[in-house]
Scaffold this active site. Structure first.
Site, PDB file in Angstrom:
ATOM      1  N   ARG A 223       1.583  13.942  13.548  1.00  0.00           N
ATOM      2  CA  ARG A 223       1.861  13.722  12.119  1.00  0.00           C
ATOM      3  C   ARG A 223       2.002  15.045  11.360  1.00  0.00           C
ATOM      4  O   ARG A 223       1.324  15.289  10.374  1.00  0.00           O
ATOM      5  CB  ARG A 223       0.784  12.862  11.474  1.00  0.00           C
ATOM      6  CG  ARG A 223       0.378  11.611  12.200  1.00  0.00           C
ATOM      7  CD  ARG A 223       1.416  10.520  12.173  1.00  0.00           C
ATOM      8  NE  ARG A 223       1.756  10.039  10.856  1.00  0.00           N
ATOM      9  CZ  ARG A 223       1.081   9.105  10.191  1.00  0.00           C
ATOM     10  NH1 ARG A 223      -0.015   8.614  10.697  1.00  0.00           N
ATOM     11  NH2 ARG A 223       1.494   8.695   9.002  1.00  0.00           N
TER      12      ARG A 223
ATOM     13  N   LYS B 271       0.853  -1.208   0.000  1.00  0.00           N
ATOM     14  CA  LYS B 271       0.000   0.000   0.000  1.00  0.00           C
ATOM     15  C   LYS B 271       0.878   1.244   0.000  1.00  0.00           C
ATOM     16  O   LYS B 271       0.639   2.196  -0.747  1.00  0.00           O
ATOM     17  CB  LYS B 271      -0.876  -0.025   1.238  1.00  0.00           C
ATOM     18  CG  LYS B 271      -1.407   1.324   1.695  1.00  0.00           C
ATOM     19  CD  LYS B 271      -2.255   1.239   2.915  1.00  0.00           C
ATOM     20  CE  LYS B 271      -1.513   1.400   4.214  1.00  0.00           C
ATOM     21  NZ  LYS B 271      -1.140   2.776   4.578  1.00  0.00           N
ATOM     22  N   ASN B 272       1.941   1.247   0.829  1.00  0.00           N
ATOM     23  CA  ASN B 272       2.760   2.445   0.994  1.00  0.00           C
ATOM     24  C   ASN B 272       3.757   2.671  -0.138  1.00  0.00           C
ATOM     25  O   ASN B 272       4.486   3.657  -0.129  1.00  0.00           O
ATOM     26  CB  ASN B 272       3.469   2.412   2.347  1.00  0.00           C
ATOM     27  CG  ASN B 272       2.476   2.608   3.485  1.00  0.00           C
ATOM     28  OD1 ASN B 272       1.311   2.949   3.247  1.00  0.00           O
ATOM     29  ND2 ASN B 272       2.906   2.349   4.692  1.00  0.00           N
TER      30      ASN B 272
ATOM     31  N   CYS C 109      -3.546  12.038  13.806  1.00  0.00           N
ATOM     32  CA  CYS C 109      -4.320  10.793  13.778  1.00  0.00           C
ATOM     33  C   CYS C 109      -4.062  10.093  15.117  1.00  0.00           C
ATOM     34  O   CYS C 109      -3.375  10.610  15.987  1.00  0.00           O
ATOM     35  CB  CYS C 109      -3.927   9.915  12.602  1.00  0.00           C
ATOM     36  SG  CYS C 109      -2.324   9.149  12.796  1.00  0.00           S
TER      37      CYS C 109
ATOM     38  N   ARG D 119      -8.167  -0.610   5.507  1.00  0.00           N
ATOM     39  CA  ARG D 119      -7.375   0.425   4.836  1.00  0.00           C
ATOM     40  C   ARG D 119      -6.102  -0.170   4.244  1.00  0.00           C
ATOM     41  O   ARG D 119      -5.598   0.320   3.234  1.00  0.00           O
ATOM     42  CB  ARG D 119      -6.980   1.519   5.826  1.00  0.00           C
ATOM     43  CG  ARG D 119      -8.119   2.352   6.337  1.00  0.00           C
ATOM     44  CD  ARG D 119      -7.619   3.549   7.087  1.00  0.00           C
ATOM     45  NE  ARG D 119      -6.607   4.255   6.306  1.00  0.00           N
ATOM     46  CZ  ARG D 119      -5.949   5.318   6.764  1.00  0.00           C
ATOM     47  NH1 ARG D 119      -6.186   5.772   7.979  1.00  0.00           N
ATOM     48  NH2 ARG D 119      -5.061   5.935   6.010  1.00  0.00           N
TER      49      ARG D 119
ATOM     50  N   ASP E  34       5.693   0.087  11.890  1.00  0.00           N
ATOM     51  CA  ASP E  34       4.421  -0.498  11.434  1.00  0.00           C
ATOM     52  C   ASP E  34       4.286  -1.961  11.815  1.00  0.00           C
ATOM     53  O   ASP E  34       3.238  -2.556  11.592  1.00  0.00           O
ATOM     54  CB  ASP E  34       4.281  -0.355   9.907  1.00  0.00           C
ATOM     55  CG  ASP E  34       4.089   1.086   9.510  1.00  0.00           C
ATOM     56  OD1 ASP E  34       4.192   1.386   8.305  1.00  0.00           O
ATOM     57  OD2 ASP E  34       3.863   1.923  10.400  1.00  0.00           O
TER      58      ASP E  34
HETATM   59  C1  EPZ Z   1       4.924   6.683   6.438  1.00  0.00           C
HETATM   60  O1  EPZ Z   1       4.194   7.701   7.088  1.00  0.00           O
HETATM   61  C2  EPZ Z   1       3.976   5.484   6.339  1.00  0.00           C
HETATM   62  N1  EPZ Z   1       2.811   5.862   5.537  1.00  0.00           N
HETATM   63  C3  EPZ Z   1       3.536   5.064   7.742  1.00  0.00           C
HETATM   64  O2  EPZ Z   1       2.726   3.911   7.611  1.00  0.00           O
HETATM   65  C4  EPZ Z   1       4.782   4.708   8.555  1.00  0.00           C
HETATM   66  O3  EPZ Z   1       4.393   4.384   9.867  1.00  0.00           O
HETATM   67  C5  EPZ Z   1       5.747   5.901   8.566  1.00  0.00           C
HETATM   68  O4  EPZ Z   1       6.066   6.299   7.210  1.00  0.00           O
HETATM   69  C6  EPZ Z   1       7.052   5.577   9.287  1.00  0.00           C
HETATM   70  O5  EPZ Z   1       7.677   4.488   8.662  1.00  0.00           O
HETATM   71  C7  EPZ Z   1       2.918   5.900   4.189  1.00  0.00           C
HETATM   72  O6  EPZ Z   1       3.973   5.646   3.612  1.00  0.00           O
HETATM   73  C8  EPZ Z   1       1.684   6.262   3.420  1.00  0.00           C
HETATM   74  P1  EPZ Z   1       7.116   9.971   8.425  1.00  0.00           P
HETATM   75  P2  EPZ Z   1       4.779   9.214   7.103  1.00  0.00           P
HETATM   76  O7  EPZ Z   1       6.938  11.266   7.704  1.00  0.00           O
HETATM   77  O8  EPZ Z   1       5.565   9.468   5.882  1.00  0.00           O
HETATM   78  C9  EPZ Z   1       7.805  13.219  11.806  1.00  0.00           C
HETATM   79  C10 EPZ Z   1       0.881   2.544   7.972  1.00  0.00           C
HETATM   80  O9  EPZ Z   1       0.565   1.939   8.992  1.00  0.00           O
HETATM   81  N2  EPZ Z   1       7.577  14.209  10.746  1.00  0.00           N
HETATM   82  O10 EPZ Z   1       8.229   9.069   8.011  1.00  0.00           O
HETATM   83  O11 EPZ Z   1       3.645  10.110   7.435  1.00  0.00           O
HETATM   84  C11 EPZ Z   1       6.554  12.418  12.134  1.00  0.00           C
HETATM   85  O12 EPZ Z   1       5.756  13.102  13.081  1.00  0.00           O
HETATM   86  C12 EPZ Z   1       1.363   3.968   8.052  1.00  0.00           C
HETATM   87  O13 EPZ Z   1       0.883   2.044   6.814  1.00  0.00           O
HETATM   88  C13 EPZ Z   1       7.699  15.562  11.045  1.00  0.00           C
HETATM   89  O14 EPZ Z   1       7.987  15.945  12.178  1.00  0.00           O
HETATM   90  O15 EPZ Z   1       5.766   9.152   8.346  1.00  0.00           O
HETATM   91  C14 EPZ Z   1       7.115  11.129  12.682  1.00  0.00           C
HETATM   92  O16 EPZ Z   1       7.413  11.303  14.052  1.00  0.00           O
HETATM   93  C15 EPZ Z   1       1.192   4.525   9.457  1.00  0.00           C
HETATM   94  N3  EPZ Z   1       7.503  16.478  10.057  1.00  0.00           N
HETATM   95  C16 EPZ Z   1       8.417  10.937  11.909  1.00  0.00           C
HETATM   96  O17 EPZ Z   1       8.724  12.227  11.333  1.00  0.00           O
HETATM   97  C17 EPZ Z   1       7.178  16.107   8.769  1.00  0.00           C
HETATM   98  O18 EPZ Z   1       7.018  16.996   7.897  1.00  0.00           O
HETATM   99  C18 EPZ Z   1       8.310   9.925  10.764  1.00  0.00           C
HETATM  100  O19 EPZ Z   1       7.180  10.292   9.988  1.00  0.00           O
HETATM  101  C19 EPZ Z   1       7.039  14.731   8.486  1.00  0.00           C
HETATM  102  C20 EPZ Z   1       7.249  13.798   9.486  1.00  0.00           C
END
Ligand code: EPZ
Length: 430
Positions: free
Chosen positions: A125, A22-23, A120, A408, A316
Site C-alpha cells: 500500500r 465508508k470510502n 497492511c 471498521r 473489495d
Molecule cells: C481505496 O484504497 C479503498 N480505500 C480500498 O478499500 C480499495 O480496495 C482500493 O481503493 C482499490 O479500489 C479507501 O477508499 C479508503 P489505491 P487505496 O490507491 O486508495 C497502488 C476497503 O476494503 N498504489 O487505489 O489505498 C496500490 O499499491 C479498502 O474498504 C501505488 O503503487 O487504493 C494498489 O496496488 C481496502 N502507489 C493500487 O495502486 C500509490 O501512491 C490501487 O491502490 C497509491 C496506490
C-alpha cells in the site's frame, strides 16, 4: 477482542437498509478541512473508520459531531483553525485512509505532518503517487522519523499522470488542487463513484472540478471554499456483500437505499452464476435511492472473475465472491489484479472445508464443497466479511475472532443480519 458466533444453514429473507459508503465519507470528512465554514454530511455510516477519522480531526483541533438521522448519520465539521498539522502514528496505523488529510492540510494551511501509513494485510500500500503528485503541485516533501513532512507557500496547478490508478491518490490531489493557483489536470485518474461523490461535494463547496468519473479530471484552483451540506452515496460494497449473503444462503433479500448503477459489474457476475437480481421501487428520503432484490432461484454455477478498477469487478468484493464460489458447481478462477496479497481469507475458507488453490494472484475454487463451522480468524475488513458469509452457509457453529476488522466498514452487521434471519451473535470479550 469481540468475536462472532454463527450457526449456519438459515436462508436469509427480509429487507436491509444499506448505509452510506465508508470510502466516500472518509474523503468527504477530509475535504471539510479545506474551509473554515461548517460542512454537514448526511448518510455517514457509524463504523470504526469514521470514528478514527473524527479522532484525527480532534487531534488537529477541528470540531466535529455525529448524530443519528432517520437514514444514516449526520456528521458536522467546522475547521475554523488548527491546533496542530500532525496526523500521529497511533491514528494513522489504525487507518491508512488518514493520509487523506495530507492534501487538504497542505492546501489550506501550507503544512502537514502525517505518519507514513505502513503496509497492511493485503499489501504494501505505498503512497508514492500521492507524494509525487503533491510535489508536482509545488509541495516540498521530506521524511523523518516515519513521518511525511509537506510544506508549500501556495500550491500551483500542474499536469500529473498517475502511473497506477489510485483511488485515494486521485482524491488527495483533487482536494489539494482545489485551492492551488491555476489549473491542474489529473490523467489516469480513478473513476470510482467515491471519487465522483467527492468532486460533487467539492464543487458544492465552490471548487471548479470537471471530468470526475473519467480518467481525466481538470481542477481550476480557487482562493477559498465555503461550507455546504452533502449526502454521501450508498455503500456499493456493503450492498454487494448483502447480495452475496442472500445468494449463499439461498434466501431472498431486498436492499433499500442502494445506487444500482454503481453495482453493474457485481450484478452481472452474480447473475452469470445463477442469481436473480431484480430492481424495485425507489427508496430512501425523497426516493433518492434505488431498491433491489437478490435471490437464488435455481442452481449456483462457477463463474471466473478478475478484479479491476471501476467500473470493473471491485477488489473489495473479491473475498465475498470467493466464499460464494465455494458453493458453486464447477471450478472458478479468481484473479486479483489490484493488491498483491488479498487471498488471506482463502486459507480460512479451506479450514471450513473449501477446495481452493492459491497461486500468486490467481485462486482456483472447486465447488460445491460443504462448509463446516470452525474457529476462524479475520485478517482484514473484506476477508472478515467473507468469513461471515461462509459461516452463514456452513453446517454447524463458526466462531470468528478479531471482528474489529469488520466493524471498521460495516455498521452493526451482526444485528442487521440477525434481523433477516441469521443466527449470529457478538461475543464481547475484554
Ligand atoms: C481505496 O484504497 C479503498 N480505500 C480500498 O478499500 C480499495 O480496495 C482500493 O481503493 C482499490 O479500489 C479507501 O477508499 C479508503 P489505491 P487505496 O490507491 O486508495 C497502488 C476497503 O476494503 N498504489 O487505489 O489505498 C496500490 O499499491 C479498502 O474498504 C501505488 O503503487 O487504493 C494498489 O496496488 C481496502 N502507489 C493500487 O495502486 C500509490 O501512491 C490501487 O491502490 C497509491 C496506490
Amino acid at each position: 477482542m469481540d468475536k462472532f458466533r454463527i450457526h449456519g444453514g438459515v436462508p436469509l429473507s427480509g429487507t436491509v437498509v444499506i448505509r452510506g459508503a465508508k470510502n466516500a465519507a472518509l474523503p468527504a470528512m477530509a475535504a471539510a478541512l479545506l474551509t473554515g465554514e461548517r460542512v454537514v454530511l448526511h448518510n455517514v455510516p457509524r463504523v470504526r473508520d469514521i470514528a478514527t477519522l473524527r479522532s484525527l480531526l480532534d487531534e488537529l483541533g477541528v470540531d466535529s459531531s455525529i448524530a443519528h438521522e432517520e437514514y444514516g448519520n449526520r456528521v458536522e465539521i467546522e475547521a475554523r483553525q488548527l491546533i496542530s498539522p500532525v496526523a500521529p502514528y497511533e491514528l494513522v496505523k489504525q487507518m491508512r485512509a488518514s493520509v487523506l488529510v495530507l492534501g487538504p492540510l497542505l492546501a489550506r494551511f501550507g503544512h502537514a505532518r502525517v505518519s507514513l501509513p505502513g503496509g497492511c494485510a493485503i499489501g504494501a500500500r505505498p503512497i508514492n503517487l500521492h507524494l509525487k503528485g503533491l510535489e508536482r503541485l509545488g509541495a516540498t516533501i521530506t521524511m523523518d522519523h516515519g513521518y511525511i513532512d509537506a510544506r508549500a507557500e501556495r500550491l500551483r496547478g500542474a499536469a500529473f499522470h498517475f502511473d497506477t490508478i489510485s483511488v485515494t491518490g486521485t482524491e488527495n490531489l483533487m482536494m489539494a488542487a482545489s485551492l492551488a493557483e491555476g489549473t491542474t489536470v489529473l490523467e489516469n485518474a480513478a473513476l470510482e463513484p467515491e471519487v465522483q461523490d467527492l468532486a460533487c461535494l467539492l464543487n458544492a463547496m465552490g471548487a471548479r472540478i470537471q471530468g470526475a468519473g473519467t480518467s481525466r479530471i481538470t481542477i481550476e484552483g480557487v482562493g477559498r471554499l465555503h461550507g455546504t451540506e452533502h449526502t454521501i452515496i450508498p455503500d456499493r460494497i456493503e450492498a454487494g456483500t448483502f447480495m452475496v449473503a442472500a445468494v449463499i444462503t439461498r434466501g431472498c433479500l431486498r436492499l433499500e437505499r442502494v445506487r444500482t448503477q454503481h453495482l453493474t459489474a457485481v450484478i452481472a457476475k452474480l447473475e452469470e452464476s445463477g442469481a436473480k437480481v431484480s430492481p424495485g421501487p425507489p427508496s430512501g428520503a425523497g426516493q433518492a435511492f434505488d431498491t433491489l432484490t437478490a435471490e437464488l432461484p435455481g442452481g449456483l454455477t462457477a463463474a471466473d472473475v478478475t478484479t479491476r478498477e471501476y467500473p470493473g469487478f471491485p477488489t473489495d468484493m473479491q473475498a465475498q465472491y470467493m466464499a460464494l464460489m465455494t458453493q458453486a458447481s464447477g471450478s472458478s478462477v479468481i484473479t486479483e489484479t489490484i493488491f498483491e496479497n488479498r487471498f488471506l481469507h482463502a486459507l480460512e475458507l479451506v479450514r471450513m472445508g473449501a477446495d481452493i488453490t492459491v497461486d500468486g494472484r490467481r485462486a482456483v475454487v472447486r465447488g460445491p464443497t460443504p462448509l463446516s463451522g470452525a474457529n476462524v480468524q479475520a485478517s482484514d475488513l473484506r476477508a472478515s466479511a467473507s468469513l461471515v458469509l461462509a459461516g452463514l452457509a456452513a453446517e454447524g457453529e463458526t466462531v470468528i475472532d478479531r471482528v474489529y476488522h469488520i466493524d471498521r466498514g460495516y455498521e452493526r452487521i451482526e444485528q442487521r443480519l440477525a434481523q433477516v434471519g441469521a443466527r449470529i451473535q457478538r461475543i464481547s470479550e475484554d
